[in-house]
Design an enzyme around this catalytic site. Structure first.
Site, PDB file in Angstrom:
ATOM      1  N   HIS A 187       2.542  -4.051  -8.490  1.00 18.03           N
ATOM      2  CA  HIS A 187       3.553  -3.074  -8.900  1.00 18.03           C
ATOM      3  C   HIS A 187       4.969  -3.492  -8.510  1.00 18.03           C
ATOM      4  O   HIS A 187       5.934  -2.919  -9.004  1.00 18.03           O
ATOM      5  CB  HIS A 187       3.215  -1.673  -8.360  1.00 18.03           C
ATOM      6  CG  HIS A 187       3.465  -1.465  -6.904  1.00 18.03           C
ATOM      7  ND1 HIS A 187       2.496  -1.684  -5.944  1.00 18.03           N
ATOM      8  CD2 HIS A 187       4.547  -1.039  -6.224  1.00 18.03           C
ATOM      9  CE1 HIS A 187       2.976  -1.392  -4.749  1.00 18.03           C
ATOM     10  NE2 HIS A 187       4.232  -1.001  -4.887  1.00 18.03           N
ATOM     11  N   SER A 247       6.486  -2.859  -0.059  1.00 13.70           N
ATOM     12  CA  SER A 247       5.359  -3.257  -0.895  1.00 13.70           C
ATOM     13  C   SER A 247       5.276  -4.771  -1.050  1.00 13.70           C
ATOM     14  O   SER A 247       6.271  -5.430  -1.349  1.00 13.70           O
ATOM     15  CB  SER A 247       5.488  -2.631  -2.287  1.00 13.70           C
ATOM     16  OG  SER A 247       5.226  -1.261  -2.248  1.00 13.70           O
ATOM     17  N   ASP A 286      -3.977  -4.489  -7.455  1.00 13.99           N
ATOM     18  CA  ASP A 286      -2.565  -4.403  -7.074  1.00 13.99           C
ATOM     19  C   ASP A 286      -2.124  -5.648  -6.310  1.00 13.99           C
ATOM     20  O   ASP A 286      -1.426  -5.577  -5.298  1.00 13.99           O
ATOM     21  CB  ASP A 286      -2.275  -3.146  -6.248  1.00 13.99           C
ATOM     22  CG  ASP A 286      -0.773  -2.839  -6.204  1.00 13.99           C
ATOM     23  OD1 ASP A 286      -0.030  -3.346  -7.076  1.00 13.99           O
ATOM     24  OD2 ASP A 286      -0.332  -2.112  -5.284  1.00 13.99           O
TER      25      ASP A 286
END
Length: 483
Positions: free
Chosen positions: A211, A326, A244
């Site tokens: 993402h 992230s 992910d």
């Protein structure tokens, strides 16, 4: 539970520091009496209340799509909504659900460029106020020194000369930071944000979250900046939406890259120290610490943009993780990578004018053993490979197990004819309660556990049928790609 910039605003800093309370008064005009000047109001005013950065739970998306398992979280409201009912193929199914039993988790999305002005302004005001206080303090100390009563104490060495033994947070951070990058990704239309990644090998491959780079997959712009300021253009080698995980490669990569050492996430124990590196809210090269709070935490997360869910059997940590962290490494006390920081559980939206949620001490990382396998497949073929059992399971939040549905996705068979589940004797209505020694309490938990394995692995499934418990051996099948 959310608190957003409550309290009075910080007033502007004074142009000069106020005189200290015990400083000698300036000579009064002739005829005036000392102390006759009117008392000055506090130029600083009451301090502003601290802003709490609370994050929302993951976003849901559209109904299950047979062309792509896992399906999106079923009708789950963004940021903190309860997971709804749904169906999906285990090993290729998905839905809105997380470790909070009824909530999805938000991926700490890439930090976009908006909302940073408020933070800069706040830091500037704080710096000016601190400068004013420092001036007054210096004046007071100088006055005390004049009277021979100095209270200052000097260190024998500066902070830069202090030896930091291996294993200290400072030593681990100093070794790992040069191999961590801040990633900027943008689509062809300019939409995007900031995330983190780390050096995977000497060829210039960087591992991060899917993402983080999703906006740049189809014709976007991608760059990676090292802590020394050197910036490199990059391209996406491969991305796995369900895991992910993504791999990018630096263009014109330097020859002196130093990959981070990968640890063994299976050996991690609850209570072990953790160190997270990332760019929370765009603040690159930030280091935070904590512990492993739990292992094998079933998590389904979404980035809040309507994308399909990602599933993991995660490492839970209380190290502070925020939007921009992230894709960054979660390290152990020796500096080995044990996970990729990927999702947070939080309350409402955050402060600093960002509209983004932040850490409340519930962060989740993809175990590095799984991420390593995925990254290697992406480098080798450009596509992810998923293990599957070939059956559709309910994504309702339960504590009883993963139930094989009576009907498959899009009207297909709930158990693939000739697939792994069919060969193992599983039927619609069976409730899977264990995979090997791992308790299965719902469909998403089953998916996360299946994806910790590789295609071809043999597993033991425990299931209930007609009130009786049974076990069966199953060889996991495979599916290539996200579509």
């Amino acid at each position: 539970m959310s608190t957003e910039n409550e309290g009075t605003a910080v007033p502007p800093a004074p142009s000069a520091p106020p005189p200290p309370a015990d400083a000698p008064a300036a000579s009064a005009p002739q005829g005036a009496h000392p102390g006759s000047a009117p008392a000055a109001a506090d130029p600083y005013g009451p301090p502003a209340a601290q802003a709490h950065h609370d994050a929302g739970a993951g976003e849901s998306s559209s109904a299950p799509d047979p062309s792509w398992p896992p399906p999106p979280p079923p009708s789950t409201p963004a940021y903190g909504g309860d997971g709804g009912a749904g169906h999906g193929a285990a090993g290729h199914g998905g839905g809105g659900w997380g470790a909070g039993w009824g909530t999805t988790h938000q991926q700490p999305a890439p930090k976009n460029g908006r909302g940073r002005g408020g933070l800069v302004a706040a830091v500037l005001v704080a710096a000016l106020v601190a400068g004013g206080l420092g001036g007054g303090l210096g004046y007071t100390l100088a006055r005390e020194n004049d009277s021979g009563g100095s209270t200052t104490v000097s260190s024998s060495t500066s902070g830069g000369n202090v030896k930091r033994d291996p294993g200290t947070v400072a030593a681990v951070a100093a070794a790992a930071l040069p191999s961590t990058v801040t990633i900027e990704a943008a689509s062809s239309s300019g939409e995007g944000g900031t995330g983190t990644g780390f050096v995977f090998d000497k060829q210039g491959h960087i591992v991060t979250n899917n993402h983080v780079v999703a906006d740049a997959v189809d014709g976007g712009n991608l760059s990676a900046t090292f802590p020394d300021g050197k910036k490199y253009e990059a391209e996406v080698v491969g991305n796995a939406q369900g895991y992910d995980v993504a791999v990018i490669k630096l263009k014109n990569a330097p020859s002196d890259l130093k990959p981070l050492t990968l640890g063994n996430s299976d050996d991690v124990a609850v209570g072990d120290s953790t160190i997270a590196i990332g760019a929370p809210f765009g603040l690159s090269n930030t280091v935070t610490t904590g512990i492993i709070s739990a292992k094998n935490r079933p998590v389904a997360s979404s980035d809040g943009t309507g994308s399909k869910a990602s599933y993991m059997s995660a490492l839970q940590t209380d190290a502070s993780i925020n939007p921009g962290n992230s894709g960054g490494p979660l390290l152990d006390a020796q500096g080995n990578v044990i996970g990729i920081n990927s999702a947070i559980q939080s309350t409402s939206n955050g402060g600093f004018g960002t509209g983004q949620a932040g850490s409340i001490g519930l962060g989740f990382a993809i175990p590095i053993n799984q991420a390593k396998y995925v990254a290697q497949e992406l480098i080798r073929t450009g596509k992810p490979v998923y293990a599957k059992i070939g059956a559709s399971v309910s994504l309702e939040d339960t504590t009883n197990g993963a139930k094989i549905t009576e009907q498959g996705v899009g009207g297909t068979e709930p158990v693939d004819p000739g697939g792994p589940a069919d060969k193992a004797g599983l039927k619609p209505g069976d409730v899977i309660t264990k995979l090997d020694d791992r308790v299965i309490d719902s469909g998403p938990t089953l998916i996360g556990e299946i994806w910790t394995h590789k295609p071809g692995d043999e597993v033991t499934l425990t299931y209930e049928r007609g009130g009786k418990e049974h076990t069966t051996e199953l060889t996991l099948g495979s599916r290539v790609g996200d579509s």
